[in-house]
Design an enzyme around this catalytic site. Sequence first.
Site, short mmCIF file in Angstrom:
data_model
loop_
_atom_site.label_atom_id
_atom_site.label_comp_id
_atom_site.label_asym_id
_atom_site.label_seq_id
_atom_site.Cartn_x
_atom_site.Cartn_y
_atom_site.Cartn_z
N ASP A 12 5.56 3.15 -5.36
CA ASP A 12 5.51 2.28 -4.18
C ASP A 12 6.51 1.14 -4.40
O ASP A 12 7.02 0.97 -5.51
CB ASP A 12 4.08 1.70 -4.03
CG ASP A 12 3.97 0.74 -2.85
OD1 ASP A 12 4.38 1.11 -1.73
OD2 ASP A 12 3.50 -0.40 -3.04
N SER A 13 6.76 0.38 -3.35
CA SER A 13 7.62 -0.80 -3.51
C SER A 13 6.97 -1.85 -4.41
O SER A 13 7.65 -2.73 -4.92
CB SER A 13 7.89 -1.42 -2.14
OG SER A 13 6.66 -1.81 -1.55
N CYS A 75 3.87 5.14 -0.45
CA CYS A 75 4.46 4.04 0.31
C CYS A 75 4.89 4.62 1.65
O CYS A 75 5.69 5.56 1.70
CB CYS A 75 5.67 3.52 -0.47
SG CYS A 75 6.60 2.25 0.39
N GLU A 154 0.99 -8.88 -2.60
CA GLU A 154 1.68 -8.88 -3.91
C GLU A 154 1.29 -10.13 -4.71
O GLU A 154 1.30 -10.10 -5.94
CB GLU A 154 3.20 -8.86 -3.71
CG GLU A 154 3.76 -7.52 -3.27
CD GLU A 154 3.76 -6.46 -4.37
OE1 GLU A 154 4.04 -6.81 -5.53
OE2 GLU A 154 3.45 -5.29 -4.06
N CYS A 186 0.39 1.18 5.98
CA CYS A 186 1.10 0.62 4.83
C CYS A 186 0.10 0.61 3.68
O CYS A 186 -1.05 0.17 3.87
CB CYS A 186 1.56 -0.80 5.14
SG CYS A 186 2.17 -1.70 3.70
N HIS A 188 -0.24 -1.13 1.16
CA HIS A 188 -0.74 -2.43 0.69
C HIS A 188 -2.02 -2.84 1.45
O HIS A 188 -2.87 -3.55 0.91
CB HIS A 188 0.31 -3.53 0.91
CG HIS A 188 1.38 -3.59 -0.13
ND1 HIS A 188 2.40 -2.68 -0.20
CD2 HIS A 188 1.58 -4.47 -1.15
CE1 HIS A 188 3.21 -3.01 -1.21
NE2 HIS A 188 2.72 -4.08 -1.80
N1 DGL Z 1 3.36 -0.22 0.54
C1 DGL Z 1 4.36 -0.20 1.50
C2 DGL Z 1 4.17 0.76 2.61
O1 DGL Z 1 3.30 1.57 2.50
C3 DGL Z 1 5.42 -1.12 1.35
C4 DGL Z 1 5.74 -2.17 2.19
C5 DGL Z 1 6.94 -2.97 1.83
O2 DGL Z 1 7.39 -2.96 0.67
O3 DGL Z 1 7.42 -3.63 2.75
O4 DGL Z 1 4.83 0.75 3.60
#
Ligand code: DGL
Length: 273
Positions: A12-13, A75, A154, A186, A188
Amino acid sequence: MSSQTNPIGVFDSGVGGLSVLRSIREQMPAEDVIYFGDQGHVPYGARSMVQIQNFSEGITRFLLKHDSKIIVVACNTASAAALKYLRATFPEVSFVGMEPAVKPAAEKTQTGKVGVLATPATFQGALYASVVERFGADVELFQHTCPGLVSQIEAGELDSPKTRAILEEALLPMLEKNIDTVVLGCTHYPFVIPLIEQIVGENVRVIDPAPSVARQAERLLEVRGLINPGSRDARVRFFTSGDSTSMKSLLPLLLGTDGEVESVKWKNDREIQ
Ligand code: DGL
């Protein structure tokens, strides 16, 4: 050759993919996992497709170097921008990606009105357009990008006034439109489900796609004959391209367990050292 005892690679990011990791651990406790959070580049949401493709390629090479038997792109943003590219670049690798759960939402909604929360890159990608075309024809969708929410998560701010304000700005106008279902597009966002539920109330269903992604990963392993037959408790290795201390400090909050986090550096946009 991928072997049954090799780990599942997950990326993931940042820490968002931990919501998917949590489901993978519940679904397949015997599987080792390597988790990579690209915290040196988070957030991905407002970045270009090419940049996200480059990062995703570099991370995939890293996870393959560590013998991942399949790769879960945990992600939505990376899936939207890079899943097709990854499948074309690594034709021998099995990938599991994320797509906003419009299908189950469309099946369950009573009011025919559904809210979708995701990043700008996810909404702009062809994957979302195709999901809407395939499953969203009979429902009205209300989209919001929740600016700043990924950064709040985060930072471990799961319940702060600022996090609440971001979510209220997204959700209150949707409630006025009579939505009864919210799709978390998302990875997150599942970490703020308690706050989302406080805002939307008990009559609105919140859909976290992580359990179905974990089941999909298990099916893929079954088909490939790659399920780990062991019964021991498996190991998770965490890597970050950001600050390992800060990721480590978030693990108890987000996963309910402690863990060691190893830090790695990017050499350029496409290669990890
Ligand atoms: N966890 C992310 C997603 O599912 C990342 C969001 C991001 O880094 O902007 O889209």
